[in-house]
Scaffold this active site. Structure first.
Site, PDB file in Angstrom:
ATOM      1  N   PHE A 159       0.854  -1.186   0.000  1.00 24.81           N
ATOM      2  CA  PHE A 159       0.000   0.000   0.000  1.00 24.81           C
ATOM      3  C   PHE A 159       0.884   1.228   0.000  1.00 24.81           C
ATOM      4  O   PHE A 159       2.014   1.181   0.493  1.00 24.81           O
ATOM      5  CB  PHE A 159      -0.924  -0.012   1.230  1.00 24.81           C
ATOM      6  CG  PHE A 159      -2.381   0.052   0.888  1.00 24.81           C
ATOM      7  CD1 PHE A 159      -2.999  -0.994   0.243  1.00 24.81           C
ATOM      8  CD2 PHE A 159      -3.146   1.178   1.199  1.00 24.81           C
ATOM      9  CE1 PHE A 159      -4.345  -0.943  -0.090  1.00 24.81           C
ATOM     10  CE2 PHE A 159      -4.490   1.247   0.875  1.00 24.81           C
ATOM     11  CZ  PHE A 159      -5.095   0.190   0.229  1.00 24.81           C
ATOM     12  N   LEU A 178     -14.111   6.074  -5.532  1.00 27.37           N
ATOM     13  CA  LEU A 178     -12.717   5.685  -5.344  1.00 27.37           C
ATOM     14  C   LEU A 178     -12.330   4.458  -6.159  1.00 27.37           C
ATOM     15  O   LEU A 178     -13.041   3.464  -6.175  1.00 27.37           O
ATOM     16  CB  LEU A 178     -12.503   5.357  -3.859  1.00 27.37           C
ATOM     17  CG  LEU A 178     -11.132   4.798  -3.515  1.00 27.37           C
ATOM     18  CD1 LEU A 178     -10.109   5.905  -3.452  1.00 27.37           C
ATOM     19  CD2 LEU A 178     -11.168   4.050  -2.205  1.00 27.37           C
ATOM     20  N   GLU A 193      -6.351   2.137  -3.905  1.00 26.85           N
ATOM     21  CA  GLU A 193      -4.896   2.073  -4.044  1.00 26.85           C
ATOM     22  C   GLU A 193      -4.428   0.639  -4.261  1.00 26.85           C
ATOM     23  O   GLU A 193      -3.358   0.395  -4.820  1.00 26.85           O
ATOM     24  CB  GLU A 193      -4.294   2.605  -2.738  1.00 26.85           C
ATOM     25  CG  GLU A 193      -2.860   2.976  -2.814  1.00 26.85           C
ATOM     26  CD  GLU A 193      -2.542   3.942  -1.694  1.00 26.85           C
ATOM     27  OE1 GLU A 193      -2.942   5.111  -1.779  1.00 26.85           O
ATOM     28  OE2 GLU A 193      -1.915   3.523  -0.722  1.00 26.85           O
ATOM     29  N   ARG A 246       0.083   9.549  -1.058  1.00 24.26           N
ATOM     30  CA  ARG A 246      -1.049  10.110  -1.808  1.00 24.26           C
ATOM     31  C   ARG A 246      -0.902  11.601  -2.072  1.00 24.26           C
ATOM     32  O   ARG A 246      -1.307  12.092  -3.126  1.00 24.26           O
ATOM     33  CB  ARG A 246      -2.331   9.869  -1.017  1.00 24.26           C
ATOM     34  CG  ARG A 246      -2.674   8.423  -0.977  1.00 24.26           C
ATOM     35  CD  ARG A 246      -3.845   8.147  -0.082  1.00 24.26           C
ATOM     36  NE  ARG A 246      -4.128   6.731  -0.140  1.00 24.26           N
ATOM     37  CZ  ARG A 246      -5.080   6.137   0.540  1.00 24.26           C
ATOM     38  NH1 ARG A 246      -5.847   6.830   1.356  1.00 24.26           N
ATOM     39  NH2 ARG A 246      -5.287   4.847   0.419  1.00 24.26           N
ATOM     40  N   HIS A 258     -10.446  12.694  -0.010  1.00 31.37           N
ATOM     41  CA  HIS A 258     -10.672  11.330   0.475  1.00 31.37           C
ATOM     42  C   HIS A 258     -10.801  11.245   1.994  1.00 31.37           C
ATOM     43  O   HIS A 258     -11.590  10.463   2.512  1.00 31.37           O
ATOM     44  CB  HIS A 258      -9.498  10.476   0.005  1.00 31.37           C
ATOM     45  CG  HIS A 258      -9.640   9.013   0.276  1.00 31.37           C
ATOM     46  ND1 HIS A 258     -10.770   8.312  -0.073  1.00 31.37           N
ATOM     47  CD2 HIS A 258      -8.800   8.122   0.844  1.00 31.37           C
ATOM     48  CE1 HIS A 258     -10.616   7.045   0.290  1.00 31.37           C
ATOM     49  NE2 HIS A 258      -9.436   6.907   0.845  1.00 31.37           N
ATOM     50  N   ARG A 286      -2.240  10.862   5.915  1.00 29.97           N
ATOM     51  CA  ARG A 286      -2.463   9.490   6.383  1.00 29.97           C
ATOM     52  C   ARG A 286      -1.936   8.486   5.369  1.00 29.97           C
ATOM     53  O   ARG A 286      -2.120   8.654   4.169  1.00 29.97           O
ATOM     54  CB  ARG A 286      -3.962   9.258   6.566  1.00 29.97           C
ATOM     55  CG  ARG A 286      -4.330   7.829   6.849  1.00 29.97           C
ATOM     56  CD  ARG A 286      -5.816   7.654   6.999  1.00 29.97           C
ATOM     57  NE  ARG A 286      -6.527   7.737   5.750  1.00 29.97           N
ATOM     58  CZ  ARG A 286      -6.953   6.683   5.042  1.00 29.97           C
ATOM     59  NH1 ARG A 286      -6.732   5.453   5.473  1.00 29.97           N
ATOM     60  NH2 ARG A 286      -7.613   6.855   3.913  1.00 29.97           N
TER      61      ARG A 286
HETATM   62  C1  FAD Z   1     -14.373   5.008  -0.536  1.00 33.16           C
HETATM   63  C2  FAD Z   1     -13.458   4.906   0.656  1.00 33.16           C
HETATM   64  C3  FAD Z   1     -12.529   3.866   0.722  1.00 33.16           C
HETATM   65  C4  FAD Z   1     -11.671   3.762   1.819  1.00 33.16           C
HETATM   66  N1  FAD Z   1     -10.770   2.738   1.864  1.00 33.16           N
HETATM   67  C5  FAD Z   1      -9.981   2.598   2.947  1.00 33.16           C
HETATM   68  C6  FAD Z   1      -9.085   1.500   3.064  1.00 33.16           C
HETATM   69  O1  FAD Z   1      -9.003   0.644   2.192  1.00 33.16           O
HETATM   70  N2  FAD Z   1      -8.317   1.408   4.165  1.00 33.16           N
HETATM   71  C7  FAD Z   1      -8.379   2.320   5.174  1.00 33.16           C
HETATM   72  O2  FAD Z   1      -7.665   2.180   6.168  1.00 33.16           O
HETATM   73  N3  FAD Z   1      -9.244   3.369   5.098  1.00 33.16           N
HETATM   74  C8  FAD Z   1     -10.041   3.521   4.016  1.00 33.16           C
HETATM   75  N4  FAD Z   1     -10.904   4.581   3.956  1.00 33.16           N
HETATM   76  C9  FAD Z   1     -11.074   5.437   5.128  1.00 33.16           C
HETATM   77  C10 FAD Z   1     -11.930   4.739   6.168  1.00 33.16           C
HETATM   78  O3  FAD Z   1     -12.824   3.869   5.542  1.00 33.16           O
HETATM   79  C11 FAD Z   1     -12.729   5.726   7.012  1.00 33.16           C
HETATM   80  O4  FAD Z   1     -11.870   6.710   7.528  1.00 33.16           O
HETATM   81  C12 FAD Z   1     -13.411   5.000   8.159  1.00 33.16           C
HETATM   82  O5  FAD Z   1     -14.165   3.908   7.693  1.00 33.16           O
HETATM   83  C13 FAD Z   1     -14.298   5.923   8.983  1.00 33.16           C
HETATM   84  O6  FAD Z   1     -14.950   5.142   9.961  1.00 33.16           O
HETATM   85  P1  FAD Z   1     -15.731   5.821  11.176  1.00 33.16           P
HETATM   86  O7  FAD Z   1     -16.259   4.744  12.015  1.00 33.16           O
HETATM   87  O8  FAD Z   1     -14.848   6.840  11.799  1.00 33.16           O
HETATM   88  O9  FAD Z   1     -16.907   6.619  10.473  1.00 33.16           O
HETATM   89  P2  FAD Z   1     -18.034   6.148   9.421  1.00 33.16           P
HETATM   90  O10 FAD Z   1     -17.884   4.763   8.968  1.00 33.16           O
HETATM   91  O11 FAD Z   1     -18.085   7.239   8.404  1.00 33.16           O
HETATM   92  O12 FAD Z   1     -19.341   6.191  10.305  1.00 33.16           O
HETATM   93  C14 FAD Z   1     -19.883   7.382  10.801  1.00 33.16           C
HETATM   94  C15 FAD Z   1     -21.147   7.078  11.569  1.00 33.16           C
HETATM   95  O13 FAD Z   1     -21.595   8.257  12.205  1.00 33.16           O
HETATM   96  C16 FAD Z   1     -22.986   8.392  12.029  1.00 33.16           C
HETATM   97  N5  FAD Z   1     -23.319   9.822  12.100  1.00 33.16           N
HETATM   98  C17 FAD Z   1     -22.700  10.851  11.497  1.00 33.16           C
HETATM   99  N6  FAD Z   1     -23.338  12.007  11.808  1.00 33.16           N
HETATM  100  C18 FAD Z   1     -24.353  11.691  12.636  1.00 33.16           C
HETATM  101  C19 FAD Z   1     -25.371  12.433  13.288  1.00 33.16           C
HETATM  102  N7  FAD Z   1     -25.512  13.765  13.146  1.00 33.16           N
HETATM  103  N8  FAD Z   1     -26.256  11.769  14.063  1.00 33.16           N
HETATM  104  C20 FAD Z   1     -26.192  10.417  14.209  1.00 33.16           C
HETATM  105  N9  FAD Z   1     -25.259   9.667  13.601  1.00 33.16           N
HETATM  106  C21 FAD Z   1     -24.345  10.297  12.837  1.00 33.16           C
HETATM  107  C22 FAD Z   1     -23.255   7.765  10.675  1.00 33.16           C
HETATM  108  O14 FAD Z   1     -24.611   7.364  10.572  1.00 33.16           O
HETATM  109  C23 FAD Z   1     -22.292   6.577  10.706  1.00 33.16           C
HETATM  110  O15 FAD Z   1     -22.899   5.480  11.349  1.00 33.16           O
HETATM  111  C24 FAD Z   1     -11.757   4.711   2.861  1.00 33.16           C
HETATM  112  C25 FAD Z   1     -12.680   5.738   2.790  1.00 33.16           C
HETATM  113  C26 FAD Z   1     -13.505   5.851   1.685  1.00 33.16           C
HETATM  114  C27 FAD Z   1     -14.452   7.021   1.627  1.00 33.16           C
END
Ligand code: FAD
Length: 587
Positions: free
Chosen positions: A118, A244, A247, A292, A360, A395
């Site tokens: 990666f 996306l 990578e 990146r 991203h 990151r």
């Molecule tokens: C397309 C894509 C591919 C990626 N691929 C990778 C990868 O291969 N490897 C890697 O390490 N990272 C990757 N990332 C980054 C990583 O996936 C994210 O940073 C990570 O999943 C975020 O997880 P989280 O639990 O912090 O938030 P999220 O999974 O975004 O969850 C947020 C939660 O908060 C809730 N929420 C938000 N606002 C409110 C509100 N006002 N009231 C109630 N609930 C709310 C939502 O409903 C959701 O349940 C990728 C990101 C993207 C966009």
């Protein structure tokens, strides 16, 4: 108002971080009652979209120190090294735990965990489940939460405000989307796991729900937003949709070419002194896996040279995976083929994939210490919404999914300990605050008359000014324009008008609340960026092209300042054993 709902711990967010936190809290003490509030059904959280994989040391040629060093140098020495050490030390245990809960990691023929290279990771340490890693991780966590009776879910509840009384967080208000009612959920500890806010930019891989609500809620409650100027562009998004192309595509051998079919990255310094005459230079072999930020910056330079292709969605270059062959593409990158076929209408087995850099990930977020504590009694944060910080100024791909697990667990445990020790809540004070919030939402949106502005118009203007003034390259004057524009948009927002006045699932109302939150984040970001007069990682200032450790080896801390612009302060970066050095890549 309806009666107050009470829990010991309340988690805002049902993504990877929130679900991991809920399991940790339930395991620490099964007597505690735990609420997971999510504005969408948890399996629709953005974590589900992650494709490439999650990093943790597993192979014999690897070491914790090597993972730490890659993370720190990749982040241009902006990460707190104590947090990085904790993260790398606990990563493998968390990933193995996930396997025990049922996550189907890909395997080598001998049965051991398979890893893929990666970007920015000098040794292969990215575990993956095909190219649907986030999907499998989130499923695994979700099904595991079902085992724990104390975990109660509030799906499709939209949190609007943190309730703070007597200097401590005691719950939130949330709109129950089905009924439109503003409800009060009281809790002794609150954990914000609400994800990032990439939607403040126009081209992004981020799902529509990534509007930084939790960051804005914490910010308004007085918690600083840390390192907001550091925004990651991913070099390979699909033009138009921003979807996306992982990578992992480049990890498996995909290459990037310009309009002439030339691998232009060999002409750019991706973080290591470049001898372009040396055919064995590691960067030449593996240039597509540079960090990146450097790859996205190289795109802009290539565009300036006129070497990109004009398309209806702006300039593009091409990602070429044809040489991998159909069998490998279908085995290792089936989702990439599916996405490109469905959203571009071409088959990457035989055709070039058009790509461009798209926003991203946000390295910055709610300030926490190494224990996920925000400094406001009872409030914790983890996941993309938080800045602990392990990602520094850039990151490394595949660190984020693992971060959800490691710091999600810490947040769950620490919040649980606090809930056990702290005193009773002041329910009547919370009821009064919730009433005020209900009135605010009614008078500013639902019952408001005579508004002249539309949500979509303000959002579009915000998107455009963020891209033009605070995008891949920035200057004092571009940022000044953005800062002024954002102040104007905040004024305009006061005149916003909703066409939809219905009660149930009023998505125009939630879009307005999301925009209000995004305007706060955008302002914190632009002001932090204008004050950082250096170039580091993803923050590139054309008027200050060098890194300046003397003045800026510091986290920025943006404090909410009501109607006025945020106040920007600084916090020292924690250095343990890796003094700031030159970013090197590929060796
Ligand atoms: C397309 C894509 C591919 C990626 N691929 C990778 C990868 O291969 N490897 C890697 O390490 N990272 C990757 N990332 C980054 C990583 O996936 C994210 O940073 C990570 O999943 C975020 O997880 P989280 O639990 O912090 O938030 P999220 O999974 O975004 O969850 C947020 C939660 O908060 C809730 N929420 C938000 N606002 C409110 C509100 N006002 N009231 C109630 N609930 C709310 C939502 O409903 C959701 O349940 C990728 C990101 C993207 C966009």
């Amino acid at each position: 108002m309806a009666e107050v709902i009470q829990h010991d711990i309340l988690i805002v967010g049902g993504g990877g971080a929130g679900l991991r936190a809920s399991i940790a809290a339930a395991e620490l003490n099964p007597e505690l009652s735990i609420a997971v509030v999510s504005k969408v059904y948890p399996m629709r959280s953005h974590t589900v979209a992650a494709e490439g994989g999650a990093a943790a040391v597993i192979k014999e040629n690897d070491s914790i120190d090597a993972h730490c060093y890659d993370t720190i140098s990749g982040g241009d020495w902006m990460a707190d090294q104590d947090a990085v050490e904790l993260f790398c030390n606990e990563a493998t245990r968390e990933m193995t735990q996930l396997e025990h809960w049922g996550c189907p990691w890909n395997r080598e023929p001998d049965g051991s965990i398979a890893v893929r290279p990666f970007g920015g990771m000098k040794i292969e340490r990215t575990w993956f489940a095909s190219d649907k890693t986030g999907f499998h991780m989130l499923h695994t966590l979700f099904q595991t939460t079902l085992k724990y009776e104390p975990v109660k879910r509030y799906d499709e509840w939209f949190a609007t405000k943190l309730l703070v009384d007597d200097g401590r967080v005691q719950g939130v208000t949330a709109i129950e989307l089905l009924t439109g009612q503003v409800r009060t959920i009281a809790a002794k500890s609150v954990i914000i796991c609400s994800g990032g806010g990439g939607r403040i930019f126009p081209f992004t891989t981020n799902g529509a729900i990534k509007t930084g609500d939790g960051m804005a809620m914490a910010y308004r409650a007085g918690v600083p937003l840390k390192d907001m100027e550091f925004v990651q562009y991913h070099p390979t998004g699909l033009p138009g949709t921003g979807i996306l192309i992982t990578e992992a595509t480049r990890g498996e051998g995909g290459i990037i070419v310009n309009k002439d079919g030339y691998r232009y990255l060999q002409d750019y310094d991706l973080g290591t002194p470049l001898d372009i005459n040396d055919p064995n230079h590691p960067q030449k072999r593996n240039m597509e896996l540079g960090p990146r930020d450097r790859l996205s910056q190289a795109f802009v330079k290539e565009m300036e040279k006129g070497n990109t292709v004009k398309s209806e969605y702006g300039d593009i270059v091409y990602l070429d995976i044809r040489h991998l062959g159909e069998e490998k593409i279908d085995k290792k990158l089936p989702f990439v083929r599916e996405l490109v076929t469905n959203y571009v209408g071409i088959d990457p087995v035989t055709e070039l994939i058009p790509v461009r850099p798209v926003v991203h990930y946000m390295m910055g977020g709610v300030h926490t210490n190494i224990d996920t504590f925000t400094g406001l009694t009872g409030l914790y944060a983890a996941g993309e919404t938080a800045c602990v910080s392990i990602n520094g100024a850039n990151r490394l791909g595949s660190n984020s999914l693992t971060e959800l697990l490691v710091f999600g667990r810490h947040a769950g445990e620490n919040a649980a300990k606090h809930a056990i020790e702290c005193g009773d809540l002041n329910i009547s004070a919370l009821e009064a605050q919730a009433k005020d919030e209900q009135n605010r939402i009614a008078s500013n949106f639902i019952k408001k008359q005579g508004g002249t502005q539309r949500v979509a118009d303000i959002r579009k203007e915000m998107n455009l000014t963020m891209e033009s003034g605070a995008g891949i390259y920035r200057t004092e004057s571009s940022l000044k324009e953005t800062v002024d524009k954002l102040a104007e948009l905040k004024e305009k927002f006061k005149q916003v008008n909703l066409d939809d006045r219905t009660v149930s699932f009023n998505l125009e109302l939630t879009a307005a609340l999301e925009l209000e939150n995004m305007l706060e984040l955008a302002q914190a970001l632009a002001h932090s960026a204008i004050e950082r007069r250096e170039s580091r990682g993803s923050h590139q200032r054309l008027d200050h092209p060098e890194r300046d450790d003397e003045k800026f080896l510091k986290h920025s801390m943006a404090y909410y300042n009501g109607e006025d612009a945020p106040r920007i302060d600084y916090l020292d970066v924690v250095i343990t054993k890796w003094p700031p050095g030159e970013r090197k890549y590929g060796s």
